[in-house]
Design a protein around this motif. Structure first.
Motif, PDB file in Angstrom:
ATOM      1  N   PHE A 255     -19.243  -7.549  27.476  1.00  0.00           N
ATOM      2  CA  PHE A 255     -19.474  -6.400  28.368  1.00  0.00           C
ATOM      3  C   PHE A 255     -20.847  -5.767  28.128  1.00  0.00           C
ATOM      4  N   ASN A 256     -21.389  -5.900  26.917  1.00  0.00           N
ATOM      5  CA  ASN A 256     -22.756  -5.371  26.684  1.00  0.00           C
ATOM      6  C   ASN A 256     -23.752  -6.158  27.546  1.00  0.00           C
ATOM      7  N   ASP A 257     -23.557  -7.494  27.567  1.00  0.00           N
ATOM      8  CA  ASP A 257     -24.471  -8.332  28.369  1.00  0.00           C
ATOM      9  C   ASP A 257     -24.328  -7.961  29.849  1.00  0.00           C
ATOM     10  N   PHE A 258     -23.085  -7.714  30.238  1.00  0.00           N
ATOM     11  CA  PHE A 258     -22.867  -7.381  31.656  1.00  0.00           C
ATOM     12  C   PHE A 258     -23.624  -6.104  32.011  1.00  0.00           C
ATOM     13  N   LEU A 259     -23.491  -5.077  31.143  1.00  0.00           N
ATOM     14  CA  LEU A 259     -24.201  -3.810  31.411  1.00  0.00           C
ATOM     15  C   LEU A 259     -25.709  -4.051  31.499  1.00  0.00           C
ATOM     16  N   LYS A 260     -26.228  -4.882  30.547  1.00  0.00           N
ATOM     17  CA  LYS A 260     -27.674  -5.147  30.535  1.00  0.00           C
ATOM     18  C   LYS A 260     -28.093  -5.762  31.892  1.00  0.00           C
ATOM     19  N   GLN A 261     -27.257  -6.684  32.378  1.00  0.00           N
ATOM     20  CA  GLN A 261     -27.573  -7.362  33.644  1.00  0.00           C
ATOM     21  C   GLN A 261     -27.553  -6.373  34.808  1.00  0.00           C
ATOM     22  N   VAL A 338      -8.513  -2.064  35.095  1.00  0.00           N
ATOM     23  CA  VAL A 338      -9.077  -2.480  33.801  1.00  0.00           C
ATOM     24  C   VAL A 338      -8.651  -3.922  33.512  1.00  0.00           C
ATOM     25  N   SER A 339      -7.356  -4.211  33.733  1.00  0.00           N
ATOM     26  CA  SER A 339      -6.872  -5.574  33.447  1.00  0.00           C
ATOM     27  C   SER A 339      -7.613  -6.583  34.316  1.00  0.00           C
ATOM     28  N   GLN A 340      -7.813  -6.222  35.593  1.00  0.00           N
ATOM     29  CA  GLN A 340      -8.495  -7.162  36.510  1.00  0.00           C
ATOM     30  C   GLN A 340      -9.923  -7.419  36.019  1.00  0.00           C
ATOM     31  N   MET A 341     -10.565  -6.335  35.576  1.00  0.00           N
ATOM     32  CA  MET A 341     -11.961  -6.467  35.129  1.00  0.00           C
ATOM     33  C   MET A 341     -12.026  -7.381  33.898  1.00  0.00           C
ATOM     34  N   VAL A 342     -11.094  -7.188  32.966  1.00  0.00           N
ATOM     35  CA  VAL A 342     -11.102  -8.006  31.735  1.00  0.00           C
ATOM     36  C   VAL A 342     -10.874  -9.470  32.094  1.00  0.00           C
ATOM     37  N   SER A 343      -9.915  -9.704  32.999  1.00  0.00           N
ATOM     38  CA  SER A 343      -9.629 -11.125  33.312  1.00  0.00           C
ATOM     39  C   SER A 343     -10.808 -11.720  34.082  1.00  0.00           C
ATOM     40  N   GLN A 344     -11.495 -10.898  34.896  1.00  0.00           N
ATOM     41  CA  GLN A 344     -12.654 -11.430  35.623  1.00  0.00           C
ATOM     42  C   GLN A 344     -13.756 -11.822  34.649  1.00  0.00           C
ATOM     43  N   LEU A 345     -13.890 -11.069  33.544  1.00  0.00           N
ATOM     44  CA  LEU A 345     -14.934 -11.431  32.566  1.00  0.00           C
ATOM     45  C   LEU A 345     -14.647 -12.822  32.011  1.00  0.00           C
ATOM     46  N   PHE A 346     -13.383 -13.087  31.699  1.00  0.00           N
ATOM     47  CA  PHE A 346     -13.061 -14.409  31.130  1.00  0.00           C
ATOM     48  C   PHE A 346     -13.265 -15.507  32.183  1.00  0.00           C
ATOM     49  N   GLN A 347     -12.905 -15.169  33.443  1.00  0.00           N
ATOM     50  CA  GLN A 347     -13.129 -16.166  34.508  1.00  0.00           C
ATOM     51  C   GLN A 347     -14.631 -16.446  34.619  1.00  0.00           C
ATOM     52  N   MET A 348     -15.408 -15.348  34.550  1.00  0.00           N
ATOM     53  CA  MET A 348     -16.871 -15.479  34.690  1.00  0.00           C
ATOM     54  C   MET A 348     -17.412 -16.339  33.551  1.00  0.00           C
ATOM     55  N   ARG A 349     -16.894 -16.111  32.351  1.00  0.00           N
ATOM     56  CA  ARG A 349     -17.369 -16.888  31.200  1.00  0.00           C
ATOM     57  C   ARG A 349     -17.167 -18.379  31.491  1.00  0.00           C
ATOM     58  N   ALA A 350     -15.965 -18.712  31.968  1.00  0.00           N
ATOM     59  CA  ALA A 350     -15.648 -20.131  32.209  1.00  0.00           C
ATOM     60  C   ALA A 350     -16.577 -20.691  33.292  1.00  0.00           C
ATOM     61  N   ARG A 351     -16.738 -19.886  34.356  1.00  0.00           N
ATOM     62  CA  ARG A 351     -17.550 -20.365  35.499  1.00  0.00           C
ATOM     63  C   ARG A 351     -19.008 -20.548  35.083  1.00  0.00           C
ATOM     64  N   MET A 352     -19.536 -19.566  34.321  1.00  0.00           N
ATOM     65  CA  MET A 352     -20.959 -19.630  33.937  1.00  0.00           C
ATOM     66  C   MET A 352     -21.161 -20.765  32.954  1.00  0.00           C
ATOM     67  N   LYS A 353     -20.163 -20.993  32.077  1.00  0.00           N
ATOM     68  CA  LYS A 353     -20.281 -22.097  31.099  1.00  0.00           C
ATOM     69  C   LYS A 353     -20.361 -23.399  31.867  1.00  0.00           C
ATOM     70  N   ASN A 354     -19.536 -23.491  32.899  1.00  0.00           N
ATOM     71  CA  ASN A 354     -19.496 -24.717  33.704  1.00  0.00           C
ATOM     72  C   ASN A 354     -20.851 -24.920  34.396  1.00  0.00           C
ATOM     73  N   LEU A 355     -21.370 -23.792  34.929  1.00  0.00           N
ATOM     74  CA  LEU A 355     -22.677 -23.853  35.618  1.00  0.00           C
ATOM     75  C   LEU A 355     -23.742 -24.318  34.630  1.00  0.00           C
TER      76      LEU A 355
END
Ligand SMILES: Nc1nc2c(ncn2[C@@H]2O[C@H](COP(=O)(O)OP(=O)(O)OP(=O)(O)O)[C@@H](O)[C@H]2O)c(=O)[nH]1
Length: 414
Positions: A255-261, A338-355
């Motif tokens: 979430f720190n990286d997200f804020l920075k972005q 809050v739960s949706q946001m947390v799960s979206q972060l994990f989804q984003m991690r997977a998607r960005m890793k794939n990218l």
């Protein structure tokens, strides 16, 4: 599409046109245009632009008709710390111009920017006054300020000014609005003169040189990857970007990286302007962009009510409903947000890793070797034919619609 793009670029003059500096100081720039197009604002922006280039500037307030016009220019002058010569509104504009020019010579100013009164439409009085001022000032540049929102009447307007007083170029303002900037075509086609600058907002920094190739991409809705990269480089250090890329590779984006972005994105300018630069994203409606901005604010409010440990270890929130409840209460949001946001972060991690793993094999499909090509382009000296050729190659390769990959649904999106 490429042929149309190239024709548009040619139509708008091919490449950026610089100010024509006079041999003896000061270079005088006379500003002209209808009322409300943004002349006075453009004076302040130009003064700041040249000041940043190390030039000594001064502005002259000759709009004696609109009550607040002189004060407005004086205020802008204070804002950009450039002196404004004014002699009240009881003296004729050409006399003020003469006195201002004398003062500029006394102070050995490099650039003198003369603001003039606008009218609701082209009228004889206005033209005669401008002709008189031109005689007194003998300016190197007579810049017609045109509002990008002007539709077809731009052609008539440009030809009237050009025939009557003779313009040397134009400034296209309010490009941060919805317009694609089609008025740019009229300016060049009708007057044969180049657009020299574009205004993209009310702030004094919102002025850029005009690049025909970038405008062509914008008119065709192909975005402008090069401007996007330049803006990103302005707001983010290369090492920060590399460090972030490493975290993405290791699926440690938190979430720190997200804020920075989100903060870096905010520094790049208004969201609608940033989004318009991305190929294929130009179709996002203003409503969708406002929605996205609202979502970002909601997410930021939830991140701000996390503890530092939770921001750098999102797993803590994923594992603990009570932590999520506390964050919800602290940010005035619901627990499911809050739960949706947390799960979206994990989804984003997977998607960005794939990218990233795709990029590891070279690059994102369609944007292969953009970085190397970009670096090569920047090595070629600006203004040379080679630079132009390299930019056109970059442009054709990275800003065509097929290069546009529709961005995955973003973080915090509905
Ligand atoms: N969004 C946006 N607003 C702009 C831009 N340039 C000027 N404006 C706004 O347009 C309005 C008119 O700007 P002025 O600079 O006063 O226009 P003007 O041509 O000097 O008007 P007169 O002095 O009446 O002739 C102001 O509210 C400016 O803030 C721009 O690039 N983008």
């Amino acid at each position: 599409m490429q042929v149309v793009n190239d024709e548009l670029v040619k139509l708008m003059g091919g490449e950026a046109a610089d100010i024509d500096y006079s041999k003896s100081k000061p270079t005088v720039i006379l500003m002209a245009g209808l009322q409300g197009v943004g002349k006075t604002t453009a004076c302040g922006k130009l003064a700041l632009y040249f000041k940043k280039k190390g030039k000594k500037c001064m502005m002259v307030a000759t709009d004696i008709y609109r009550p607040a016009a002189i004060d407005q220019l004086v205020t802008l002058g204070k804002q950009v710390e450039v002196p404004v010569f004014e002699a009240g509104n009881q003296i004729k504009p050409d006399e003020i111009a003469r006195l201002g020019l004398a003062e500029a010579k006394k102070r050995s100013v490099d650039i003198l920017i003369v603001d003039t009164a606008g009218r609701l439409q082209v009228d004889k009085g206005m033209m005669d006054e401008l002709k008189q001022m031109k005689k007194v000032l003998n300016p190197s540049e007579v810049l017609l300020v045109v509002d990008a929102m002007t539709g077809q009447e731009a052609a008539a307007l440009v030809s009237a000014f050009n025939l009557e007083i003779g313009i040397t170029g134009a400034i296209l303002t309010k490009l941060d609005g919805d317009s694609r900037g089609g008025a740019a075509l009229s300016v060049r086609e009708v007057s044969g003169r180049p657009i020299k600058f574009v205004g993209q907002g009310e702030s004094m920094e919102a002025l850029e040189p005009f690049y025909p190739d970038r405008m062509a991409g914008r008119i065709l809705g192909m975005g402008d990857v090069l401007s996007f990269v330049e803006k990103a480089q302005e707001v983010m250090l290369e090492e920060e970007a590399e460090e972030l890329q490493k975290k993405i590779m290791e699926a440690k984006f938190d979430f720190n990286d997200f804020l920075k972005q989100t903060r870096a994105l905010a520094r790049m300018g208004p969201m609608n302007r940033v989004v318009s630069l991305l190929p294929g994203m130009g179709k996002m409606s203003q409503e969708q962009i406002r929605e996205a901005e609202k979502s970002l604010k909601i997410v930021e409010s939830m991140i701000s009510s996390m503890t530092p440990k939770e921001r750098s270890n999102p797993e803590l929130l994923a594992q603990s409903p009570s932590r999520r409840r506390r964050v919800a209460l602290g940010s005035g949001r619901s627990q499911e947000q809050v739960s949706q946001m947390v799960s979206q972060l994990f989804q984003m991690r997977a998607r960005m890793k794939n990218l990233m793993s795709i990029m590891q094999g070279g690059s994102i499909p369609g944007l292969d070797n953009l970085e190397e090509a970009w670096k090569a382009a920047r090595k070629v000296p600006p203004g040379t034919a080679k630079r132009k050729r390299v930019r056109m190659e970059l442009k054709s390769k990275y800003s065509s619609p097929q290069a546009a990959t529709v961005a995955p649904k973003g973080f915090g999106s509905r």
